[in-house]
Design a protein around this motif. Structure first.
Motif, mmCIF file in Angstrom:
data_model
loop_
_atom_site.group_PDB
_atom_site.id
_atom_site.type_symbol
_atom_site.label_atom_id
_atom_site.label_comp_id
_atom_site.label_asym_id
_atom_site.label_seq_id
_atom_site.Cartn_x
_atom_site.Cartn_y
_atom_site.Cartn_z
ATOM 1 N N ILE A 1 -27.001 -27.996 -53.918
ATOM 2 C CA ILE A 1 -27.677 -29.205 -53.431
ATOM 3 C C ILE A 1 -29.159 -29.134 -53.780
ATOM 4 O O ILE A 1 -29.826 -28.129 -53.515
ATOM 5 C CB ILE A 1 -27.527 -29.346 -51.897
ATOM 6 N N CYS B 1 -32.627 -31.616 -53.215
ATOM 7 C CA CYS B 1 -33.006 -32.848 -52.526
ATOM 8 C C CYS B 1 -34.471 -32.867 -52.087
ATOM 9 O O CYS B 1 -35.151 -31.844 -52.064
ATOM 10 C CB CYS B 1 -32.110 -33.078 -51.319
ATOM 11 N N SER C 1 -34.354 -36.286 -47.532
ATOM 12 C CA SER C 1 -32.926 -36.114 -47.813
ATOM 13 C C SER C 1 -32.416 -34.806 -47.212
ATOM 14 O O SER C 1 -31.279 -34.722 -46.752
ATOM 15 C CB SER C 1 -32.683 -36.135 -49.318
ATOM 16 N N LEU D 1 -29.508 -34.184 -44.444
ATOM 17 C CA LEU D 1 -28.424 -33.230 -44.696
ATOM 18 C C LEU D 1 -27.971 -32.521 -43.420
ATOM 19 O O LEU D 1 -26.827 -32.082 -43.317
ATOM 20 C CB LEU D 1 -28.886 -32.205 -45.738
ATOM 21 N N HIS E 1 -24.756 -33.298 -41.814
ATOM 22 C CA HIS E 1 -23.529 -32.730 -42.382
ATOM 23 C C HIS E 1 -23.345 -31.272 -41.964
ATOM 24 O O HIS E 1 -22.519 -30.563 -42.548
ATOM 25 C CB HIS E 1 -23.571 -32.806 -43.910
#
Length: 264
Positions: free
Chosen positions: A146, A148, A152, A156, A159
């Motif tokens: 990932i 970002c 962002s 995250l 999640h």
């Protein structure tokens, strides 16, 4: 000052960040202004105002005057919006060119012999992008990469439980992101991931198992989890994903680890 939420939101969607939007609205309301006056009105630190003024100028929203002390003024909203529109169209054209240059030859070549192994799809809207990210995390078997921006990275965290489940299955989770003091506190709940600090990120990238990936342009790049006009390009192609993962690994290897005690 004109900085109501109603007025700031459209400016965020035009590509300004929250501070830039506040300064631009101040300049629209005040006319010509000094950095100190802007700092007094907005509460933004004096030293950071110069950085924001330069950024606004490069985006076509303000101009500086050769005075002492330096003064600046807003570009008319009509001209500023036209400039922002031109910049966004150029960005999409470049993105389209880059993706087609990489994928179209693979598609054409594979069609000569068999059905294509890979394909790509456009995903519109943050809620749809979020669903695809959740799907990718759940399907991961070996690794998740990932890359970002700060906001962002903040999103995250939503999640976290899915990422924990992936980690418990033995999936390696590698993250590079733009990290400031506020974000560093927020992401402590993700310390089971290998998170590393990078200086800059305009778009976001997530891949699983070097097979599937999604490139995301957050519009606007804020910390709202559900609402946004995000543009995602989901790629189900091993060769393209490996190509992008090579760039990710180079950045990841050079980046500084945030939680030294985290285990892969």
């Amino acid at each position: 000052m004109l900085s109501t939420k109603k007025m700031i939101t459209p400016l965020l969607e035009l590509g300004l960040n929250k501070y830039e939007a506040k300064v631009y609205l101040t300049l629209v309301g005040e006319g010509t202004s000094t950095a100190k006056n802007i700092s007094d009105i907005t509460g933004i630190p004096y030293g950071k105002v110069y950085e924001i003024i330069n950024s606004l100028s490069s985006k076509g929203f303000s101009t500086t005057l050769p005075t002492k002390p330096m003064k600046c003024k807003a570009v008319s909203p009509k001209k500023a919006i036209k400039k922002a529109k031109d910049n966004m169209e150029e960005k999409y054209e470049n993105l389209e060119k880059h993706v087609l240059e990489k994928l179209e030859p693979m598609f054409t070549e594979s069609k000569k012999f068999k059905e294509p192994k890979g394909a790509f799809w456009i995903i519109n809207g943050r809620s749809n992008v979020v669903k695809k990210i959740e799907e990718l995390i759940q399907k991961a078997e070996k690794n998740i990469n990932i890359h970002c921006s700060a906001n962002s990275l903040s999103r995250l965290i939503w999640h976290k439980e899915l990422l924990k489940e992936a980690k418990q299955k033995g999936v390696n989770i590698n993250i590079t992101g733009v990290i400031n003091k506020e974000i560093k506190e927020e992401i402590k709940s993700l310390d089971f991931c290998d998170i590393r600090k990078t200086k800059k990120s305009e778009n976001n990238y997530i891949s699983i198992d070097n097979k599937k990936s999604i490139v995301i342009e957050p519009i606007p790049d804020d910390d709202n989890f559900k609402y946004g006009r995000d543009l995602g390009i989901w790629v189900s192609s091993e060769s393209f994903t490996k190509f992008m993962d090579d760039f990710f690994k180079k950045k990841f290897t050079k980046a500084r680890k945030i939680f030294p005690s985290s285990q892969k």
